[in-house]
Design an enzyme around this catalytic site. Structure first.
Site, mmCIF file in Angstrom:
data_model
loop_
_atom_site.group_PDB
_atom_site.id
_atom_site.type_symbol
_atom_site.label_atom_id
_atom_site.label_comp_id
_atom_site.label_asym_id
_atom_site.label_seq_id
_atom_site.Cartn_x
_atom_site.Cartn_y
_atom_site.Cartn_z
ATOM 1 N N ASP A 301 -84.547 16.065 37.082
ATOM 2 C CA ASP A 301 -84.747 17.696 36.731
ATOM 3 C C ASP A 301 -86.010 18.167 37.328
ATOM 4 O O ASP A 301 -86.118 19.212 37.821
ATOM 5 C CB ASP A 301 -84.350 17.916 35.349
ATOM 6 C CG ASP A 301 -84.159 19.599 35.144
ATOM 7 O OD1 ASP A 301 -83.444 20.050 36.215
ATOM 8 O OD2 ASP A 301 -84.544 20.280 34.077
ATOM 9 N N MET A 329 -65.156 36.728 40.387
ATOM 10 C CA MET A 329 -66.405 35.961 40.963
ATOM 11 C C MET A 329 -67.541 37.004 41.146
ATOM 12 O O MET A 329 -68.571 36.950 40.802
ATOM 13 C CB MET A 329 -65.880 35.310 42.066
ATOM 14 C CG MET A 329 -66.777 34.150 42.651
ATOM 15 S SD MET A 329 -66.966 32.989 41.482
ATOM 16 C CE MET A 329 -68.151 31.849 42.064
ATOM 17 N N VAL A 405 -66.084 37.165 49.067
ATOM 18 C CA VAL A 405 -64.714 37.436 49.426
ATOM 19 C C VAL A 405 -64.011 36.350 49.495
ATOM 20 O O VAL A 405 -64.276 35.251 49.379
ATOM 21 C CB VAL A 405 -64.593 38.408 50.737
ATOM 22 C CG1 VAL A 405 -65.508 39.630 50.713
ATOM 23 C CG2 VAL A 405 -64.961 37.672 52.044
ATOM 24 N N GLU A 407 -61.652 32.961 50.192
ATOM 25 C CA GLU A 407 -62.146 31.893 50.910
ATOM 26 C C GLU A 407 -61.418 31.654 52.279
ATOM 27 O O GLU A 407 -60.468 30.588 52.434
ATOM 28 C CB GLU A 407 -62.026 30.529 50.137
ATOM 29 C CG GLU A 407 -62.741 29.050 50.511
ATOM 30 C CD GLU A 407 -64.217 29.231 50.652
ATOM 31 O OE1 GLU A 407 -64.569 28.107 50.855
ATOM 32 O OE2 GLU A 407 -64.602 30.115 50.201
ATOM 33 N N LYS A 412 -64.049 36.165 56.108
ATOM 34 C CA LYS A 412 -65.654 36.019 55.676
ATOM 35 C C LYS A 412 -66.315 36.376 57.046
ATOM 36 O O LYS A 412 -67.201 37.240 56.948
ATOM 37 C CB LYS A 412 -65.973 34.573 55.225
ATOM 38 C CG LYS A 412 -65.648 34.489 53.852
ATOM 39 C CD LYS A 412 -66.261 33.098 53.297
ATOM 40 C CE LYS A 412 -65.946 32.585 52.044
ATOM 41 N NZ LYS A 412 -66.276 33.361 51.025
ATOM 42 N N SER A 434 -67.340 27.678 49.185
ATOM 43 C CA SER A 434 -67.229 26.379 48.574
ATOM 44 C C SER A 434 -66.869 25.321 49.619
ATOM 45 O O SER A 434 -67.418 24.108 49.220
ATOM 46 C CB SER A 434 -66.024 26.407 47.398
ATOM 47 O OG SER A 434 -64.789 26.772 47.970
ATOM 48 N N HIS A 455 -73.531 28.747 47.090
ATOM 49 C CA HIS A 455 -72.480 28.349 46.412
ATOM 50 C C HIS A 455 -72.565 28.459 44.996
ATOM 51 O O HIS A 455 -73.364 27.565 44.393
ATOM 52 C CB HIS A 455 -71.774 27.079 47.106
ATOM 53 C CG HIS A 455 -70.682 26.657 46.350
ATOM 54 N ND1 HIS A 455 -70.302 25.482 46.266
ATOM 55 C CD2 HIS A 455 -69.627 27.416 45.727
ATOM 56 C CE1 HIS A 455 -69.360 25.284 45.648
ATOM 57 N NE2 HIS A 455 -68.910 26.300 45.068
ATOM 58 N N GLU A 467 -75.446 25.745 44.897
ATOM 59 C CA GLU A 467 -75.883 25.005 46.174
ATOM 60 C C GLU A 467 -76.397 25.921 47.342
ATOM 61 O O GLU A 467 -75.879 26.812 47.317
ATOM 62 C CB GLU A 467 -74.579 24.300 46.769
ATOM 63 C CG GLU A 467 -74.240 23.033 46.017
ATOM 64 C CD GLU A 467 -72.884 22.616 46.617
ATOM 65 O OE1 GLU A 467 -73.161 21.194 47.105
ATOM 66 O OE2 GLU A 467 -71.927 23.037 47.003
ATOM 67 N N ASN A 505 -68.414 19.508 46.450
ATOM 68 C CA ASN A 505 -66.847 19.721 46.840
ATOM 69 C C ASN A 505 -66.593 18.040 47.752
ATOM 70 O O ASN A 505 -65.501 17.575 47.614
ATOM 71 C CB ASN A 505 -66.538 20.668 47.415
ATOM 72 C CG ASN A 505 -66.191 21.668 46.253
ATOM 73 O OD1 ASN A 505 -65.770 21.412 45.238
ATOM 74 N ND2 ASN A 505 -66.547 23.068 46.574
#
Length: 725
Positions: A301, A329, A405, A407, A412, A434, A455, A467, A505
């Protein structure tokens, strides 16, 4: 001057005159904080000996010249110290006890002025003095159990005698940082004052103690004698606490329960015996894998924070942001930004989506009010930081935009090219995608250097990871600003390079792949869930898929199969696709691998569903028996191998960042330290052998990389051997 060291000075006399008070000040040179490294502890020993040699002193004040008091021991030394074994650790702790006892036994009253964080060993230093005064904004606590150990420098002995066994158990087992008002309420400190009055308050206490108004010797007697509890009170205090704490900590974290046992065992003992019990228990816990991994996690960390800090220094200020796409979201992102003080515009093309986003933000703020974290007035003020809009009117003043917006690459693409025409030349554009490649989304942008991925994980307010994805043309300024904004939102940003699924992912979907193969070979998905939860995951794979949503999983899986066809493309249908085709989307529509009912709090509760079993039968190709070990291996090997590939492919820079991303992003069991520490713990050669055995039957998803084979042959590890036992 009585003593001068690198971290500690002891001066005779105060600013207000009078030379009968010694002022011991912590101020570690070259560091922004004070910490108790081995060298600083040795200095403290010398400083205390120097104080004892001075005649005519009537008191000691311990303080700090930095913004913190002492944040604790130097955790970077832990792995090296723990390597030296149990006997060494017991002796080390007993030596520290001698130093701390020498402070406690000084022939005049003593007081600590706590001006900032006093944690772990820092808190234990404060407990040695007769009195404590605390700044209004300071915090105090013993967080050792969060590292898999327990307070080993007197915390388990002095704190219960000072604030009572029940309060001490709560502080130590919970590992909490406690505010000044809470510390005063339980008697951990004697006064709370503004920081600029700390020294005056400390000197006032010493004057009153010397005048006989405050009985400092009675204080000492209480701290060094057995706890004043009879057998029934002891049983009530400790046995009840053990049951409660065991339920909260779970079976994988032994330290909180061990701490209660140490307090209990030492309760009837004098100081020396109680400290010996504590030292022994500390050493035993320090040598466990859980402690080793949790300390490793803390160090990882620090690596992540340091890297983010470097980006932050280069970043231009992000004072006004915008989110495109309201809904759940967008509302979550808007809430997080506004709650941490960065004003945000929330834009959508539909009024009802705006309403939904605002409703989500309001709901999250209302929960903070319920918990007493915010007043209604503060909530109202923070809500003004979210400005809903249907137009691009004010976008010319925005520093950074988060596109959130649906996926879908076409949608996009359209939204990003549109917003680029509405913002300033230097505005940073980010996409909360994602899975979709950032390089691909940048193709139609005029300023691709100002664009990167940002992300967030769902739910935004809970998940610590963001991310930050660098595309082929992304510039350093875009990455730096996005990292700085994520940090301002209270998140942990990890910078990764672009590829299908990015890091988290990309690693998660081979895990789901392992699950699909298990189901095809006749494994009961509910049993797989139970085994993986027992292993330490917050939820099993079937339950996790229900939470993620089958539609999201199918879409992401298609992206991964296209990107990595050799190991992620599948012939025939998987159980996930069958669920999707039968409109069992998971929690979104109350049916997936499980069915969902509302519990008393209105939250979805999973129940077994025979219809799900009937559907899964369509994909079962054989009936095999699996042991728990088989299930764990078949789930974990693909996930760990993909993490290795991400490191080898340069998607992520360091093992530390890879492991932290999995812990913060998908709830990898923290006590196991991350995927790469998990391989290290098993042994790289043993892991390769296990993977090879599975790859023969199950194919490329389970095949080790050439570089991993080389590591196995040469005895290499992901984390340097000095930090290993």
């Amino acid at each position: 001057m009585i003593y001068q060291g690198n971290a500690i000075t002891v001066a005779r006399g105060t600013r207000n005159g009078g030379d009968d008070i010694a002022m011991l000040t912590f101020d570690l040179k070259g560091e922004s904080i004070n910490k108790l490294s081995s060298a600083v502890v040795a200095e403290l020993d010398d400083a205390v000996q120097a104080i004892r040699a001075v005649n005519g002193l009537k008191g000691l004040v311990i303080g700090s010249a930095k913004d913190v008091f002492i944040v604790g021991a130097d955790i970077t030394e832990f792995h090296g110290l723990f390597e030296k074994g149990e006997e060494y650790l017991v002796e080390m702790n007993l030596k520290v006890h001698e130093i701390f006892n020498a402070i406690e036994d000084l022939p005049f009253p003593t007081v600590t002025a706590i001006n900032g964080l006093a944690l772990g060993g820092g808190c234990e230093v404060t407990l040695t003095t007769d009195f404590r005064v605390m700044g209004e904004k300071a915090k105090i606590g013993l967080p050792e159990t969060k590292l898999g150990i327990l307070p080993g420098w007197g915390g388990c002995v002095r704190l219960p005698r000072l604030i009572g066994a029940d309060n001490a158990v709560e502080w130590i087992a919970g590992g909490s940082e406690n505010r000044a008002d809470a510390a005063l309420k339980v008697g951990a400190v004697d006064a709370v004052v503004p920081n600029d009055q700390l020294e005056a308050a400390a000197l006032d206490i010493l004057a009153r103690a010397n005048a006989g108004e405050l009985d400092y010797l009675a204080r000492r007697a209480e701290k060094t004698s057995p706890l004043k509890l009879n057998a029934i009170e002891q049983m009530m205090a400790f046995e009840t606490a053990k049951g409660y704490v065991a339920g909260k900590a779970g079976p994988h974290y032994p330290a909180p329960i061990e701490a209660i046992k140490v307090i209990q065992k030492g309760a009837g003992e004098e100081r020396a015996r109680a400290q010996a019990i504590e030292a022994k228990a500390f050493a035993k816990l320090a040598l466990t894998d859980v402690c080793y991994n949790l300390v490793g996690l803390f160090l990882n960390d620090q690596v992540v924070k340091k890297k983010a800090g470097k980006y932050e220094k280069q970043a231009k200020a992000v004072k006004q942001t915008a989110v495109l796409g309201a809904g759940i979201m967008g509302g979550g992102i808007a809430y997080q930004s506004a709650s941490k003080g960065t004003p945000i515009l929330m834009k959508d093309i539909k009024e009802e989506a705006i309403e939904l986003g605002l409703k989500e933000s309001r709901k999250l703020f209302a929960k903070q009010v319920e918990r007493g974290k915010l007043t209604t007035e503060q909530m109202a003020e923070k809500l003004t930081h979210i400005r809903p809009t249907l137009s691009y009117g004010d976008f010319g003043h925005v520093d950074l935009v988060v596109e959130a917006v649906v996926e879908n690459p076409k949608v996009k693409d359209a939204v990003l090219t549109e917003v680029e025409g509405q913002v300033g030349q230097d505005t940073i554009l980010t996409s909360n995608t994602s899975t979709i490649s950032i390089t691909r989304l940048a193709q139609n942008l005029k300023r691709p250097e100002n664009f990167c991925g940002m992300h967030f994980f769902n739910p935004v307010h809970r998940m610590p990871l963001v991310e930050v994805i660098r595309g082929e043309k992304t510039g350093d300024a875009a990455v730096a600003a996005t990292v700085a904004y994520a940090r301002a939102m209270g998140k942990t940003p990890i910078v990764v390079n672009d590829c299908p699924g990015f890091l988290v992912n990309r690693v998660l979907f081979p895990y789901f792949g392992g699950f699909s193969l298990l189901v095809e070979q006749g494994a009961d998905f509910q049993r797989v869930d139970k085994v993986m939860e027992k292993f330490g995951w917050p939820m099993g794979p079937a339950y996790l898929l229900d939470v993620v949503g089958m539609d999201t999983a199918v879409h992401a899986n298609e992206v991964m199969a296209e990107g990595f066809p050799d190991r992620m493309a599948r012939d025939g249908k998987t159980a996930i696709q069958v669920m999707y085709e039968n409109e069992r989307l998971g929690q979104k529509n109350d049916k997936g691998f499980y069915a969902y009912e509302e519990d008393k709090k209105g939250k979805p509760k999973k129940v077994s569903d025979t219809n799900a079993y009937e559907l899964v039968k369509q994909v079962v190709k054989q009936e095999k028996e699996f042991s728990d070990e088989d299930i764990v291996a078949r789930m974990m090997v693909p996930l760990c191998l993909e993490t290795v590939r991400c490191l080898e492919d340069g998607i992520v820079d360091t093992p530390a960042e890879a492991d932290m991303a999995l812990i913060y992003g998908i709830g990898f069991p923290p006590f196991r330290g991350g995927a790469l520490r998990y391989i290290d713990a098993m042994g790289v050669a043993e892991f390769v052998e296990l993977a090879d055995g599975l790859a023969e039957e199950l194919g490329p998803l389970y095949a080790p990389t050439d570089k991993l084979r080389q590591m196995a042959q040469s005895g290499e590890r992901f984390y340097s051997t000095q930090a290993q036992r």
